[in-house]
Design a protein around this motif. Sequence first.
Motif, mmCIF file in Angstrom:
data_model
loop_
_atom_site.group_PDB
_atom_site.id
_atom_site.type_symbol
_atom_site.label_atom_id
_atom_site.label_comp_id
_atom_site.label_asym_id
_atom_site.label_seq_id
_atom_site.Cartn_x
_atom_site.Cartn_y
_atom_site.Cartn_z
ATOM 1 N N GLN A 206 0.835 -1.203 0.000
ATOM 2 C CA GLN A 206 0.000 0.000 0.000
ATOM 3 C C GLN A 206 0.868 1.250 0.000
ATOM 4 O O GLN A 206 1.788 1.373 0.798
ATOM 5 C CB GLN A 206 -0.911 0.019 1.214
ATOM 6 N N LEU A 207 0.567 2.140 -0.922
ATOM 7 C CA LEU A 207 1.154 3.468 -0.940
ATOM 8 C C LEU A 207 0.000 4.456 -1.032
ATOM 9 O O LEU A 207 -0.822 4.358 -1.944
ATOM 10 C CB LEU A 207 2.076 3.677 -2.143
ATOM 11 N N GLN A 208 -0.058 5.364 -0.114
ATOM 12 C CA GLN A 208 -1.134 6.342 -0.078
ATOM 13 C C GLN A 208 -0.554 7.736 -0.239
ATOM 14 O O GLN A 208 0.061 8.262 0.674
ATOM 15 C CB GLN A 208 -1.901 6.228 1.236
ATOM 16 N N ALA A 209 -0.788 8.316 -1.413
ATOM 17 C CA ALA A 209 -0.308 9.663 -1.688
ATOM 18 C C ALA A 209 -1.386 10.683 -1.343
ATOM 19 O O ALA A 209 -2.576 10.439 -1.568
ATOM 20 C CB ALA A 209 0.096 9.803 -3.144
ATOM 21 N N SER A 210 -0.971 11.813 -0.816
ATOM 22 C CA SER A 210 -1.904 12.877 -0.466
ATOM 23 C C SER A 210 -1.205 14.223 -0.522
ATOM 24 O O SER A 210 0.024 14.283 -0.675
ATOM 25 C CB SER A 210 -2.480 12.634 0.926
ATOM 26 N N GLY A 211 -1.977 15.283 -0.396
ATOM 27 C CA GLY A 211 -1.401 16.614 -0.333
ATOM 28 C C GLY A 211 -1.572 17.456 -1.570
ATOM 29 O O GLY A 211 -1.207 18.636 -1.583
ATOM 30 N N GLY A 212 -2.114 16.870 -2.618
ATOM 31 C CA GLY A 212 -2.339 17.642 -3.826
ATOM 32 C C GLY A 212 -3.463 18.643 -3.641
ATOM 33 O O GLY A 212 -4.171 18.638 -2.640
ATOM 34 N N GLY A 213 -3.600 19.517 -4.627
ATOM 35 C CA GLY A 213 -4.654 20.520 -4.557
ATOM 36 C C GLY A 213 -4.432 21.615 -5.565
ATOM 37 O O GLY A 213 -3.585 21.500 -6.456
ATOM 38 N N LEU A 214 -5.203 22.673 -5.408
ATOM 39 C CA LEU A 214 -5.118 23.834 -6.296
ATOM 40 C C LEU A 214 -4.329 24.938 -5.600
ATOM 41 O O LEU A 214 -4.621 25.288 -4.453
ATOM 42 C CB LEU A 214 -6.526 24.321 -6.639
ATOM 43 N N VAL A 215 -3.352 25.481 -6.308
ATOM 44 C CA VAL A 215 -2.518 26.532 -5.734
ATOM 45 C C VAL A 215 -2.173 27.527 -6.831
ATOM 46 O O VAL A 215 -2.114 27.167 -8.013
ATOM 47 C CB VAL A 215 -1.240 25.920 -5.103
ATOM 48 N N ARG B 117 5.428 12.265 -12.085
ATOM 49 C CA ARG B 117 4.236 13.038 -12.418
ATOM 50 C C ARG B 117 3.827 12.774 -13.858
ATOM 51 O O ARG B 117 4.671 12.415 -14.698
ATOM 52 C CB ARG B 117 4.458 14.525 -12.188
ATOM 53 N N GLN B 118 2.559 12.952 -14.118
ATOM 54 C CA GLN B 118 2.038 12.804 -15.470
ATOM 55 C C GLN B 118 1.045 13.922 -15.737
ATOM 56 O O GLN B 118 -0.008 13.994 -15.095
ATOM 57 C CB GLN B 118 1.384 11.443 -15.678
ATOM 58 N N VAL C 165 -0.734 14.888 -12.296
ATOM 59 C CA VAL C 165 -0.989 13.917 -11.240
ATOM 60 C C VAL C 165 0.375 13.412 -10.772
ATOM 61 O O VAL C 165 1.198 12.990 -11.592
ATOM 62 C CB VAL C 165 -1.856 12.737 -11.729
ATOM 63 N N TYR C 166 0.594 13.470 -9.488
ATOM 64 C CA TYR C 166 1.872 13.065 -8.905
ATOM 65 C C TYR C 166 1.720 11.699 -8.252
ATOM 66 O O TYR C 166 0.778 11.470 -7.481
ATOM 67 C CB TYR C 166 2.335 14.095 -7.881
ATOM 68 N N PHE C 167 2.662 10.814 -8.567
ATOM 69 C CA PHE C 167 2.645 9.444 -8.061
ATOM 70 C C PHE C 167 3.900 9.182 -7.228
ATOM 71 O O PHE C 167 4.991 9.608 -7.602
ATOM 72 C CB PHE C 167 2.648 8.445 -9.214
ATOM 73 N N CYS C 168 3.738 8.430 -6.144
ATOM 74 C CA CYS C 168 4.912 7.944 -5.440
ATOM 75 C C CYS C 168 5.098 6.471 -5.783
ATOM 76 O O CYS C 168 4.140 5.780 -6.157
ATOM 77 C CB CYS C 168 4.778 8.139 -3.936
ATOM 78 N N ALA C 169 6.334 6.020 -5.661
ATOM 79 C CA ALA C 169 6.643 4.654 -6.052
ATOM 80 C C ALA C 169 7.804 4.117 -5.238
ATOM 81 O O ALA C 169 8.666 4.882 -4.785
ATOM 82 C CB ALA C 169 6.967 4.587 -7.547
#
Length: 123
Positions: free
Chosen positions: A2-11, A37-38, A92-96
Amino acid sequence: VQLQASGGGLVQAGGSLRLSCAVSRRTASNNGMGWFRQAPGKERELVSAISWRGSNTHYASFVEGRFTISRDYASNTVYLQMNGLKPEDTAVYFCAVSRYSGTTSRQEDYQYWGQGTLVTVSS
């Protein structure tokens, strides 16, 4: 796994965000990690990578000096501090999790991926 990415948003352009990626302990304690990122219509690309000890980091040229990757072993979390955001950072930012202990920029070297978090930077 499990990898749970968070923290994105509009800035707004010039602003900051901090992305977090919580990783299950057994999958990443001895592995390097990366943020990718993609953007719409574009291929996924490496943003930054960090070794399992955190002693080595790597940044794509387009973020160097603006973004900082770090990891916290107590919480099994990898962070990406993003400052000086630009509209072209919208993606969209992905962690891996890497197969290896060091840093690597090759996507095929990463074995586990999070679901992604959307970052939108307005001009």
